[in-house]
Design an enzyme around this catalytic site. Structure first.
Site, mmCIF file in Angstrom:
data_model
loop_
_atom_site.group_PDB
_atom_site.id
_atom_site.type_symbol
_atom_site.label_atom_id
_atom_site.label_comp_id
_atom_site.label_asym_id
_atom_site.label_seq_id
_atom_site.Cartn_x
_atom_site.Cartn_y
_atom_site.Cartn_z
ATOM 1 N N GLU A 155 0.842 -1.204 0.000
ATOM 2 C CA GLU A 155 0.000 0.000 0.000
ATOM 3 C C GLU A 155 0.882 1.261 0.000
ATOM 4 O O GLU A 155 1.870 1.344 0.732
ATOM 5 C CB GLU A 155 -0.867 -0.010 1.267
ATOM 6 C CG GLU A 155 -1.809 1.168 1.371
ATOM 7 C CD GLU A 155 -2.629 1.143 2.661
ATOM 8 O OE1 GLU A 155 -2.204 0.494 3.645
ATOM 9 O OE2 GLU A 155 -3.698 1.785 2.682
ATOM 10 N N LYS A 232 -9.505 2.005 -2.151
ATOM 11 C CA LYS A 232 -9.664 1.425 -0.816
ATOM 12 C C LYS A 232 -11.100 1.597 -0.328
ATOM 13 O O LYS A 232 -11.614 2.709 -0.297
ATOM 14 C CB LYS A 232 -8.671 2.115 0.122
ATOM 15 C CG LYS A 232 -8.576 1.522 1.517
ATOM 16 C CD LYS A 232 -7.346 2.095 2.227
ATOM 17 C CE LYS A 232 -7.164 1.537 3.614
ATOM 18 N NZ LYS A 232 -5.863 1.906 4.193
ATOM 19 N N CYS A 269 -5.484 -2.927 2.336
ATOM 20 C CA CYS A 269 -5.159 -2.959 3.771
ATOM 21 C C CYS A 269 -6.328 -3.231 4.715
ATOM 22 O O CYS A 269 -6.709 -4.358 4.927
ATOM 23 C CB CYS A 269 -4.410 -1.702 4.170
ATOM 24 S SG CYS A 269 -3.598 -1.977 5.777
#
Ligand SMILES: NC(=O)NCCC(=O)O
Length: 421
Positions: A155, A232, A269
């Site tokens: 990330e 994300k 993540c």
């Protein structure tokens, strides 16, 4: 071989700079007391390989921890020597499927790269970025020379994980266009040169739309073209992960990209704590789901080996957990909202990247402290074979859950708890 000589020279530069950062991290003013793990252990694999267990017990430990001992993938000694000399790991494993009569094996080499920042966070932004470009570029070259087909990066790989600071400048200067920013240009070159797919998670500046910032993974085809991007879906509000200060949750849903080597999704993540997030990528057809991450010890290390592996099992897919490595020190103090003293050091990013298969087996992890490349030669036929064996798609009763979830998500819903009268 020409490539490999360049690789060696450049990697030496990268390794030297990394040592500098590590030194800064432990000697910088007011950081020693704040570092929760000043001398981090290298990790489980270092313990297992440390000669502490008799061989029968070691084999049993490996079976219990990883599901089975996976056969190793041969990596050319010139590549592994380069890696060793230049201070990064490179390991390869194989996850095989049964031989079928009507379908040929669909072998794909999946790689994950974990890296540190190279220069201190006080260096000019362009220099920090270029130094990371050189280091990661070199590691991508090594992964490609080792035969990787799809290479996933961590990330926000182009920058320090500065969101802990809540400061805008200078960190927002790392944000760039997903379509033609500097990291995408570099990744396009590398992808075309080596015929590899690259997943490049960056801080995106949407120059076409209001200049807003997103946490984005750019997917670059083996042809060197951008196939698309994924953003994300779940933004953390935990510990020093003050990311909601910078960007919002994705509005792109759960796109899956059909590459020359398989269908991939990217669960960035914090999304790994959300089983529905993994599930939606799988329901959209992903065979491999990458989880580019940046997470620290003391927060998530007990979750890390479980989550991506569980997602592989629950969704009949391969998953690739990639975590940043190293300790990062910022110029100005920040607080964690926990009453503890202000500090400049984000904790220790513990690496430990690994790849899990739909049958529940997983590779050993990379180091907790060292940069590295993990490669798995996976036969994607294993997805359908496991689907047929366990049949979760038939037994998961999606329509029933869809109905109940619709009810539960209404604001006037009350949990159905039945009590003894
Ligand atoms: N980058 C990020 O989402 N980190 C949050 C911490 C975690 O999920 O372990």
């Amino acid at each position: 071989m020409g490539d490999q000589i360049v690789l060696e020279e450049e990697l030496k530069m990268g390794a030297a700079s990394n040592d500098f950062v590590r030194h800064e991290a432990v000697t910088g003013s007011n950081n020693v007391a704040q570092d929760p793990d000043p001398q981090p252990h290298d990790g489980l694999e270092a313990i297992l390989n440390g000669g502490h267990l008799p061989s029968a017990e070691l084999e049993e430990a490996i079976r219990l921890i990883y599901g089975k001992r996976l056969p190793q993938l041969a990596i050319d000694s010139s590549i592994s020597d380069h890696a060793k000399e230049n201070n990064f790991q490179i390991f390869g494993y194989q996850m095989k499927a049964q031989v079928e009569q009507l379908r040929r094996p669909r072998k794909v080499r999946i790689a994950g790269i974990q890296n540190k920042i190279v220069l201190p966070t006080t260096a000019p932004i362009g220099e920090q970025r270029d130094a990371i470009f050189r280091r990661v570029g070199q590691m991508i070259e090594a992964a490609a020379l080792a035969g990787a087909n799809i290479i996933g990066l961590q990330e926000a790989w182009t920058m320090p994980f500065a969101f802990c600071t809540r400061e805008r400048l200078p960190w927002t200067e790392f944000a760039e266009s997903a379509e033609n920013g500097p990291s995408t240009k570099l990744m396009k070159q590398l992808a075309a040169k080596h015929g590899v797919v690259i997943i490049s998670p960056i801080l995106e500046r949407d120059e076409e739309k209001d200049d807003v910032i997103w946490n984005t993974a750019v997917v670059i085809s083996h042809t060197g073209n951008v196939i698309g991007k994924s953003r994300k879906n779940h933004i953390p509000r935990v510990g020093d992960f003050n990311e909601s200060t910078y960007y919002m949750e994705s509005t792109l849903g759960h796109p899956v990209f059909e590459t020359a080597f398989g269908k991939i999704g990217i669960n960035i993540c914090y999304g790994r704590h959300h089983p529905q997030n993994w599930m939606m990528y799988a329901l959209n057809g992903a065979e491999i789901i990458f989880n580019p991450s940046a997470t620290v010890n003391g927060l998530s290390e007990s979750l890390w080996p479980i989550e991506a592996r569980n997602a592989a099992i629950a969704n009949h897919v391969f998953t690739v957990g990639i975590n940043r490595v190293g300790s990062e020190v910022f110029p100005n103090e920040f607080t964690s909202g926990d009453g503890k003293p202000a500090h400049k050091m984000f904790g220790h990013f513990y690496g430990s990247s690994y790849i899990a298969g739909p049958d529940g087996t997983r590779t050993p992890g990379l180091s907790r402290t060292q940069e590295g490349i993990i490669i798995c030669e996976a036969d994607l036929n294993l997805c359908r074979q496991t689907k047929d064996a366990w049949g979760f798609r038939m037994t998961q009763r999606l329509p029933d859950y869809a109905k109940e979830l619709t009810e539960v998500s209404q604001s006037d819903y009350r949990p159905k708890i039945i009590k003894e009268i």
